[in-house]
Design a protein around this motif. Sequence first.
Motif, PDB file in Angstrom:
ATOM      1  N   ALA A   1       0.468  -1.304  -0.031  1.00 22.87           N
ATOM      2  CA  ALA A   1      -0.007  -0.208  -0.028  1.00 22.87           C
ATOM      3  C   ALA A   1       0.822   1.285   0.037  1.00 22.87           C
ATOM      4  O   ALA A   1       0.505   2.421  -0.467  1.00 22.87           O
ATOM      5  CB  ALA A   1      -0.950  -0.050   1.155  1.00 22.87           C
ATOM      6  N   THR A   2       2.189   1.130   0.395  1.00 27.10           N
ATOM      7  CA  THR A   2       2.796   2.371   0.717  1.00 27.10           C
ATOM      8  C   THR A   2       4.150   2.501  -0.366  1.00 27.10           C
ATOM      9  O   THR A   2       4.928   3.488  -0.265  1.00 27.10           O
ATOM     10  CB  THR A   2       3.426   2.510   2.034  1.00 27.10           C
ATOM     11  OG1 THR A   2       4.059   1.263   2.491  1.00 27.10           O
ATOM     12  CG2 THR A   2       2.070   2.852   2.985  1.00 27.10           C
ATOM     13  N   LYS A   3       4.136   1.473  -1.043  1.00 27.21           N
ATOM     14  CA  LYS A   3       5.255   1.454  -2.084  1.00 27.21           C
ATOM     15  C   LYS A   3       5.303   2.317  -3.329  1.00 27.21           C
ATOM     16  O   LYS A   3       4.174   2.760  -3.371  1.00 27.21           O
ATOM     17  CB  LYS A   3       5.704  -0.092  -2.510  1.00 27.21           C
ATOM     18  CG  LYS A   3       4.442  -0.486  -3.370  1.00 27.21           C
ATOM     19  CD  LYS A   3       4.868  -2.103  -3.937  1.00 27.21           C
ATOM     20  CE  LYS A   3       6.153  -2.023  -5.154  1.00 27.21           C
ATOM     21  NZ  LYS A   3       5.909  -3.142  -5.792  1.00 27.21           N
ATOM     22  N   GLN A   4       6.376   2.494  -3.964  1.00 30.18           N
ATOM     23  CA  GLN A   4       6.103   3.450  -5.031  1.00 30.18           C
ATOM     24  C   GLN A   4       5.441   2.712  -6.111  1.00 30.18           C
ATOM     25  O   GLN A   4       5.365   1.364  -6.401  1.00 30.18           O
ATOM     26  CB  GLN A   4       7.500   3.713  -5.801  1.00 30.18           C
ATOM     27  CG  GLN A   4       8.529   4.633  -4.916  1.00 30.18           C
ATOM     28  CD  GLN A   4       7.999   6.055  -4.981  1.00 30.18           C
ATOM     29  OE1 GLN A   4       7.177   6.526  -4.213  1.00 30.18           O
ATOM     30  NE2 GLN A   4       8.472   6.638  -6.036  1.00 30.18           N
TER      31      GLN A   4
ATOM     32  N   ALA B   1      10.226  -9.780  -4.748  1.00 26.55           N
ATOM     33  CA  ALA B   1      11.018  -9.667  -3.888  1.00 26.55           C
ATOM     34  C   ALA B   1      10.454 -10.224  -2.346  1.00 26.55           C
ATOM     35  O   ALA B   1       9.237 -10.050  -2.265  1.00 26.55           O
ATOM     36  CB  ALA B   1      11.605  -8.090  -3.424  1.00 26.55           C
ATOM     37  N   ASP B   2      11.411 -10.999  -1.643  1.00 28.59           N
ATOM     38  CA  ASP B   2      10.795 -11.335  -0.211  1.00 28.59           C
ATOM     39  C   ASP B   2      10.354 -10.305   0.564  1.00 28.59           C
ATOM     40  O   ASP B   2      10.850  -9.070   0.263  1.00 28.59           O
ATOM     41  CB  ASP B   2      11.887 -12.177   0.388  1.00 28.59           C
ATOM     42  CG  ASP B   2      12.965 -11.519   0.842  1.00 28.59           C
ATOM     43  OD1 ASP B   2      13.060 -10.898   1.956  1.00 28.59           O
ATOM     44  OD2 ASP B   2      14.202 -11.435   0.107  1.00 28.59           O
ATOM     45  N   THR B   3       9.570 -10.508   1.499  1.00 28.48           N
ATOM     46  CA  THR B   3       9.211  -9.404   2.371  1.00 28.48           C
ATOM     47  C   THR B   3      10.297  -8.764   3.059  1.00 28.48           C
ATOM     48  O   THR B   3       9.997  -7.471   3.371  1.00 28.48           O
ATOM     49  CB  THR B   3       8.148 -10.076   3.209  1.00 28.48           C
ATOM     50  OG1 THR B   3       8.616 -11.171   4.058  1.00 28.48           O
ATOM     51  CG2 THR B   3       6.837 -10.321   2.621  1.00 28.48           C
TER      52      THR B   3
ATOM     53  N   ALA C   1      13.613  -2.024   1.783  1.00 32.64           N
ATOM     54  CA  ALA C   1      13.592  -0.845   0.981  1.00 32.64           C
ATOM     55  C   ALA C   1      12.477   0.173   1.198  1.00 32.64           C
ATOM     56  O   ALA C   1      12.688   1.308   1.014  1.00 32.64           O
ATOM     57  CB  ALA C   1      13.083  -1.560  -0.584  1.00 32.64           C
ATOM     58  N   LEU C   2      11.504  -0.211   1.736  1.00 29.39           N
ATOM     59  CA  LEU C   2      10.655   0.787   2.405  1.00 29.39           C
ATOM     60  C   LEU C   2      11.099   1.469   3.414  1.00 29.39           C
ATOM     61  O   LEU C   2      10.865   2.990   3.554  1.00 29.39           O
ATOM     62  CB  LEU C   2       9.251   0.057   2.776  1.00 29.39           C
ATOM     63  CG  LEU C   2       7.967   1.117   3.571  1.00 29.39           C
ATOM     64  CD1 LEU C   2       7.697   2.162   2.587  1.00 29.39           C
ATOM     65  CD2 LEU C   2       6.814   0.133   3.921  1.00 29.39           C
ATOM     66  N   MET C   3      11.796   0.956   4.493  1.00 24.57           N
ATOM     67  CA  MET C   3      12.381   1.639   5.578  1.00 24.57           C
ATOM     68  C   MET C   3      13.359   2.769   5.058  1.00 24.57           C
ATOM     69  O   MET C   3      13.649   3.858   5.505  1.00 24.57           O
ATOM     70  CB  MET C   3      12.821   0.884   6.708  1.00 24.57           C
ATOM     71  CG  MET C   3      11.938   0.217   7.498  1.00 24.57           C
ATOM     72  SD  MET C   3      12.842  -0.558   8.884  1.00 24.57           S
ATOM     73  CE  MET C   3      13.520  -2.079   8.111  1.00 24.57           C
TER      74      MET C   3
ATOM     75  N   ALA D   1      13.447   4.184   1.808  1.00 24.37           N
ATOM     76  CA  ALA D   1      12.644   5.338   1.376  1.00 24.37           C
ATOM     77  C   ALA D   1      12.282   6.200   2.258  1.00 24.37           C
ATOM     78  O   ALA D   1      12.250   7.515   2.249  1.00 24.37           O
ATOM     79  CB  ALA D   1      11.484   4.623   0.372  1.00 24.37           C
ATOM     80  N   GLN D   2      11.500   5.587   3.540  1.00 23.14           N
ATOM     81  CA  GLN D   2      11.045   6.330   4.576  1.00 23.14           C
ATOM     82  C   GLN D   2      12.234   7.253   4.950  1.00 23.14           C
ATOM     83  O   GLN D   2      11.989   8.416   5.615  1.00 23.14           O
ATOM     84  CB  GLN D   2      10.478   5.744   5.467  1.00 23.14           C
ATOM     85  CG  GLN D   2       9.131   5.116   5.129  1.00 23.14           C
ATOM     86  CD  GLN D   2       8.632   3.803   5.950  1.00 23.14           C
ATOM     87  OE1 GLN D   2       9.328   3.327   6.904  1.00 23.14           O
ATOM     88  NE2 GLN D   2       7.419   3.524   5.808  1.00 23.14           N
ATOM     89  N   ALA D   3      13.337   6.700   5.494  1.00 26.18           N
ATOM     90  CA  ALA D   3      14.574   7.373   5.969  1.00 26.18           C
ATOM     91  C   ALA D   3      14.931   8.633   5.208  1.00 26.18           C
ATOM     92  O   ALA D   3      15.418   9.661   5.743  1.00 26.18           O
ATOM     93  CB  ALA D   3      15.474   6.198   6.382  1.00 26.18           C
ATOM     94  N   ASN D   4      14.766   8.474   4.013  1.00 28.73           N
ATOM     95  CA  ASN D   4      15.311   9.502   2.811  1.00 28.73           C
ATOM     96  C   ASN D   4      14.327  10.688   2.810  1.00 28.73           C
ATOM     97  O   ASN D   4      14.639  11.553   2.033  1.00 28.73           O
ATOM     98  CB  ASN D   4      15.603   8.798   1.617  1.00 28.73           C
ATOM     99  CG  ASN D   4      16.908   8.320   1.566  1.00 28.73           C
ATOM    100  OD1 ASN D   4      17.686   8.229   2.675  1.00 28.73           O
ATOM    101  ND2 ASN D   4      16.979   7.127   0.849  1.00 28.73           N
ATOM    102  N   GLU D   5      13.137  10.379   3.365  1.00 27.58           N
ATOM    103  CA  GLU D   5      12.206  11.606   3.284  1.00 27.58           C
ATOM    104  C   GLU D   5      12.379  12.490   4.534  1.00 27.58           C
ATOM    105  O   GLU D   5      11.894  12.287   5.496  1.00 27.58           O
ATOM    106  CB  GLU D   5      10.814  11.161   3.103  1.00 27.58           C
ATOM    107  CG  GLU D   5      10.714  10.321   1.843  1.00 27.58           C
ATOM    108  CD  GLU D   5       9.418   9.851   1.534  1.00 27.58           C
ATOM    109  OE1 GLU D   5       8.514   9.477   2.379  1.00 27.58           O
ATOM    110  OE2 GLU D   5       8.753   9.746   0.389  1.00 27.58           O
ATOM    111  N   GLY D   6      13.061  13.599   4.488  1.00 35.50           N
ATOM    112  CA  GLY D   6      13.252  14.586   5.406  1.00 35.50           C
ATOM    113  C   GLY D   6      12.738  15.856   4.997  1.00 35.50           C
ATOM    114  O   GLY D   6      11.862  16.052   4.274  1.00 35.50           O
ATOM    115  N   SER D   7      13.828  16.991   5.296  1.00 34.42           N
ATOM    116  CA  SER D   7      13.419  18.190   4.981  1.00 34.42           C
ATOM    117  C   SER D   7      14.573  19.102   5.788  1.00 34.42           C
ATOM    118  O   SER D   7      14.937  18.764   6.693  1.00 34.42           O
ATOM    119  CB  SER D   7      12.261  18.696   4.926  1.00 34.42           C
ATOM    120  OG  SER D   7      11.167  18.042   4.422  1.00 34.42           O
TER     121      SER D   7
END
Length: 683
Positions: free
Chosen positions: A100-103, A119-121, A127-129, A131-137
């Motif tokens: 639900a939250t992937k690209q 890909a395995d879970t 990969a999701l974590m 991507a989340q870590a790279n979303e800052g500001s």
Amino acid sequence: GINAYVNEVKAGQKPLPVEFKLTDSAPDLWQAEDVLRIRSHALVSNVTSEVARAKVVCAAGVEADKLRRKIDPPDHRMVVPKGLNACDIPKDVLKDYTLATKQVDFDTLAPGKVQKAEADTGTQLAALMEAQANEGSNNWTISPKRTATGRPILANDPHRQLGVPSLRYVVGLNAPGLNIIGAGEPALPGVSLGHNNDVAWGITIFAIDQEDLYVYDTNPKDASSYKYGKGWEKMTVDRQTIEVKGEAPRQVELKFTRHGPVLAEDAAKHHAFSMRTVWEEPGLSGYFGASRLTHAKTWDDFKAASNNWGAPPLNIVYADVAGNIGWAASGRVPVRKNWDGLMPVPGDGRYEWNGFMGKDLLPSSYNPAQGFFATANEYNLPEGYPAEDRKIAFEWTDPSRANRIKEVLRANDHVTLADSMKLQGDSTSTQARRFVALLKKSDLVVVHADGPPGASMETDLDRAIGLLQAWDGNETVNSTAAAIYEVWIAKHLGKAVVAKATPEAARDLVRSGHLEAILTLFEHPDATLSATERDSVILASLSESLAELREKLGPDMRTWTWGRLHTANWTPATGVLADPQLKAQMSVGPLQTPGSSSTPRAQSYRDSDFTVTAGASVRMVMDVGQWDNSVIMNTPGQSGDPLSAHYRDLFPMWAEGVYVPLAFTREAVDRVAESVIKLSPAN
């Protein structure tokens, strides 16, 4: 406007946009509730780390998790919640969450393409974590007493996943009683960051923990009942029909506990798992709180909006035309009386949110004595903040960007707009400088193949160490040291440290670890990694990095540069369905870019090929009170139409770090208008 265009497309009066042609689909009409349905911008993400931590704890205990994710404050000691067996968490518990939250991708529709195995879970979760870590500001607000003009300056560059079309849309909204300008996401009303006639505001993520995973014992005789208190409680079951293209509709059952949607069930062990999140609370549509800032005129108005903010959790900085500045941590905060939120908890009633933190209890600052306030997702709860309230979050972004921004602002008491633009493009990593300091003081002895340690024959490893020791941490596109450093810390250092300092049973789960946690261990060696072992790991992993660089960039180290590796090169998700010519039309790049995730000019990248994946979705610097002097930059363009001149026209300027004017007054807008659309009523 959206629906008018859709109706014209359906009537054959306007061409069908290329994405719909490629996917053999048709646009639907936009509805108000679509604002609520879209959750990709909500950015509340702690549940992924809860699950990852539980897996590590199951494999090797609590201490084995210390390199996977650094905890702040550092003196916090995590314990396994009573009643939780960490090994009860199945590996695919977040399968639906990650989907639900992937690209978005359309790989399964690509004609003639051999489909890759899913890909395995564990890989998906990692990969999701990432991507989340790279979303800052980054954001900062500067008092008139520290600016060259005597007016406040407010700057903001929110960092999100990058690509085409642009995530943000720059817009001015002017109507009777409404006059605002700034940037937001096309699916959201208003603007998320910008200014009105009186005040300016900017945003960064403030890491409130707004998610929890609950673990239930289910009734062996009725899988839709779960243990709660002294009895069994029934799940709510919602039966829905899902239309599937090319197939018959599918009937599904959606289950809900008192805490939220059921994400997974383990029939063999009689367990179920659900997530509680602030998403599900009334009024918590992502960024919708910005609508309260539309008419703000004073600090009190701003604080009222901040106190009612929901999600995502934000640092909001403020400046007004009267010369005041400020900061407010904002977001709905669950009150956890008897646990810290770092691991899943039993759902039997022992671990309940005790409501939400009261209004105005989150920290804020009005006209700070230092004359500015800056945030960059770092741990920034102030000294003296109540210990009980510090449980709002423990997982923050490393302080490197914040440290550099504050370092630059402290050194300048006559800041100009140009200075703030330059700082948004600053590519110096204070994290890299800390690694360089370690290299300078470590006892690194290179053993040469043709002689004893310290022999005069210089090798690539000697030269690399010398370059790094002399480096100032500035990750320019022409820097050889930056290329060596980033390949080292992204691909080789973490794995080597984890292999030495993490119990074997947990190494595959910890993977490459968290760089800030590794750096902290390097600066303070302990029983898991001595100073001697640290130096050995540094040399071995650096040698592996140099081998990779020789393979990628050739044998001559003098030709290695960060820009040769680090490029922005994006294709829209539907590009996989396009022929080569159309795909080229839809793509932008490649262009070399400086920086990394640890520099103010945040340019996170994909480890496999160093392609830029996240960074400043928009950059804005505002001259508060003389609004027409303000500047902005979006990327790659304002249009989503590959045939439009404005699809990619901003991309080279974004890569170069330049700006365009952000005209606000009617006179200024009229002077720079390229085209004018006049709308007249039909009757």
